[in-house]
Design an enzyme around this catalytic site. Structure first.
Site, short mmCIF file in Angstrom:
data_model
loop_
_atom_site.label_atom_id
_atom_site.label_comp_id
_atom_site.label_asym_id
_atom_site.label_seq_id
_atom_site.Cartn_x
_atom_site.Cartn_y
_atom_site.Cartn_z
N ARG A 89 0.89 -1.18 0.00
CA ARG A 89 0.00 0.00 0.00
C ARG A 89 0.92 1.22 0.00
O ARG A 89 1.94 1.23 0.69
CB ARG A 89 -0.92 0.02 1.23
CG ARG A 89 -1.97 -1.10 1.22
CD ARG A 89 -2.94 -0.93 2.39
NE ARG A 89 -3.93 0.11 2.15
CZ ARG A 89 -4.71 0.62 3.13
NH1 ARG A 89 -4.58 0.20 4.38
NH2 ARG A 89 -5.60 1.55 2.84
N GLN A 193 -14.31 1.40 8.73
CA GLN A 193 -13.40 1.21 9.87
C GLN A 193 -13.96 1.85 11.14
O GLN A 193 -13.68 1.40 12.25
CB GLN A 193 -12.02 1.82 9.55
CG GLN A 193 -11.21 1.06 8.51
CD GLN A 193 -11.45 1.59 7.12
OE1 GLN A 193 -12.53 2.08 6.80
NE2 GLN A 193 -10.44 1.51 6.26
N ASP A 234 -1.61 8.98 8.08
CA ASP A 234 -0.86 7.96 7.32
C ASP A 234 0.50 8.46 6.88
O ASP A 234 1.44 7.68 6.72
CB ASP A 234 -1.68 7.49 6.12
CG ASP A 234 -2.78 6.56 6.61
OD1 ASP A 234 -3.82 7.06 7.04
OD2 ASP A 234 -2.54 5.33 6.62
#
Ligand code: MRU
Length: 335
Positions: A89, A193, A234
Site C-alpha cells: 500500500r 473502519q 498515514d
C-alpha cells in the site's frame, strides 16, 4: 482491555495478525508464514493503520527470510518478495519505513531482524501512551471544564497500531481522566473502519459513542455538538500537510469554520521529511466495487481514493510522542 488488543505479534515462528476484515462479528487471527499472504492481508486491510503496517512490514522481512530458507530461494527472489511487501500500500509511510528499518540487519540473520522489529513494536506502544498523555494535556488546557464531545474519523486505535492507539489513545486517556462525554465515530466509507473497528474498541473500553455517517460530520461540528476532533495520520509531509482516511479533510474544514481544534495524533514515524508538501504524498486508489457496492447501475465507474490531504493551515495541533506542535500557527516547522 486495550492492552490486550494486539493487531500484530510474532508468535515464535510466524506473524500473527488480528483479521480486521471480520471484526466486530468475529475475533480471528491470521497466521502469516509467507509474503504472498502478507501482501494480500495488507491489501485486503486484514492489517491496516499506519503504525500497524510499519510493524507488519518489519516482521514481514523476517517472514521473507524464513520463506526463502524453506523454499531455497535465491537472494533476488527473497528481495523481490520484500519489495512487494514494502509497496503493498502506498500512502502510509510507516510500511516502507518499517521494512527499511530492519533491512540493514539482514546480514546478521533472522534473529537480529526479529529483535529490531520487536523494538519497533515496543516503541510504538510506548509512543502511543505518550501521545495519549500529551494530547489529553493539550486538549484539556484549551477546553472548558465540561466533559468533552470528541469526533474521530476512521480507526486510529489499538487495531491500527502496535497497541493503545494514537487518536484513540488520546480519547482513552481523556476517558481515564473522566473527561469524555461522548465520541462521534465517523462510519468511514467505504470499508467502515469507524463503524466496525472504532466502535468495537470504544465499546470494549466503555467509552460512550455514537456512530454517524461521514456526511453528517461537518454538520455535527457546525451545530456546536463537538468540542474537538482528533484523528490519526498515514503520512505527514515536512510542511505539516497530513494524509489520512478520505473524509478527514471535510472534518478539518468544518473545525476551522467552527473554531474548534483539529488535532492530528501521530508518532514521528509517520512524519516523512523526504516529502516536502502534501502534493507529493501518493494517494491509494482502491477498487470501484468498494464504492459501487453492487448498488450502482451496470457499467457505473467510481473514483475511490482511500485518503485525502489536509493542508497544514487546517491542522491546529500535531501530537507526537515527544511533544505537541501547533502546526497551523506556523511556529513549529516539522523538518
Ligand atoms: O485504510 P486504513 O484503514 O489503513 O486507513 C487508516 C487511517 O487512515 C488511520 O487513520 C491512520 O493510518 C492512522 S492509524 C493510527
Amino acid at each position: 482491555m486495550a492492552n490486550d488488543i494486539r493487531a500484530v505479534a510474532w508468535t515464535g515462528d510466524g506473524l500473527r495478525l488480528i483479521d480486521q476484515t471480520v471484526l466486530p462479528g468475529r475475533v480471528e487471527h491470521l497466521d502469516v508464514r509467507d509474503t504472498a499472504t502478507l501482501v494480500d492481508a495488507i491489501q485486503r486491510l486484514a492489517v491496516r493503520g499506519a503504525p500497524a503496517l510499519g510493524v507488519a512490514g518489519a516482521f514481514g522481512v523476517a517472514v521473507a527470510m524464513l520463506e526463502a530458507e524453506r523454499k531455497r530461494w535465491p537472494d533476488a527472489e527473497r528481495d523481490a518478495a520484500i519489495a512487494r511487501v514494502r509497496s503493498a500500500r502506498p500512502t502510509a509511510v510507516n510500511l516502507a519505513a518499517g521494512v527499511d528499518r530492519v533491512l540493514p540487519l539482514m546480514p546478521e540473520g533472522v534473529a537480529a531482524v526479529l529483535a529490531e522489529a520487536q523494538a519497533l513494536l515496543d516503541e510504538d506502544v510506548r509512543g502511543n501512551r505518550a501521545i495519549g498523555r500529551l494530547g489529553a494535556d493539550w486538549i484539556l488546557a484549551r477546553t472548558g471544564e465540561r466533559p468533552l464531545r470528541v469526533l474521530t474519523h476512521c480507526n486510529a486505535g489499538a487495531l491500527a497500531t502496535a497497541g493503545w492507539g494514537t487518536a484513540l489513545g488520546v480519547v482513552r486517556e481523556l476517558h481515564d481522566r473522566g473527561r469524555v462525554e461522548l465520541v462521534y465515530a465517523d462510519e468511514t466509507r467505504p470499508l467502515l473502519q469507524g463503524t466496525r473497528l472504532t466502535a468495537w474498541e470504544l465499546r470494549q473500553a466503555g467509552i460512550p459513542y455514537r456512530v454517524q455517517t461521514d456526511g453528517a460530520a461537518p454538520s455535527t461540528i457546525l451545530r456546536g455538538l463537538v468540542d474537538v476532533a482528533v484523528i490519526g495520520a498515514d503520512r505527514i509531509a515536512a510542511n505539516g500537510d497530513t494524509a489520512n482516511k478520505i473524509g478527514s479533510l471535510g472534518v478539518a474544514l468544518a473545525c476551522a469554520d467552527a473554531g474548534i481544534p483539529f488535532v492530528v495524533a501521530a508518532p514521528w514515524s509517520t512524519v516523512d521529511p523526504a516529502t516536502p508538501t502534501g502534493a507529493g504524498i501518493p494517494i491509494e486508489e482502491r477498487a470501484a466495487g468498494e464504492v459501487l457496492n453492487g448498488a450502482a447501475p451496470e457499467g457505473a465507474s467510481a473514483f475511490n481514493p482511500a485518503f485525502d490531504v489536509t493542508p497544514a493551515r487546517l491542522v491546529t495541533a500535531l501530537v507526537t510522542e515527544t511533544g505537541v506542535l501547533e502546526v497551523s500557527a506556523g511556529r513549529t516547522p516539522l523538518a
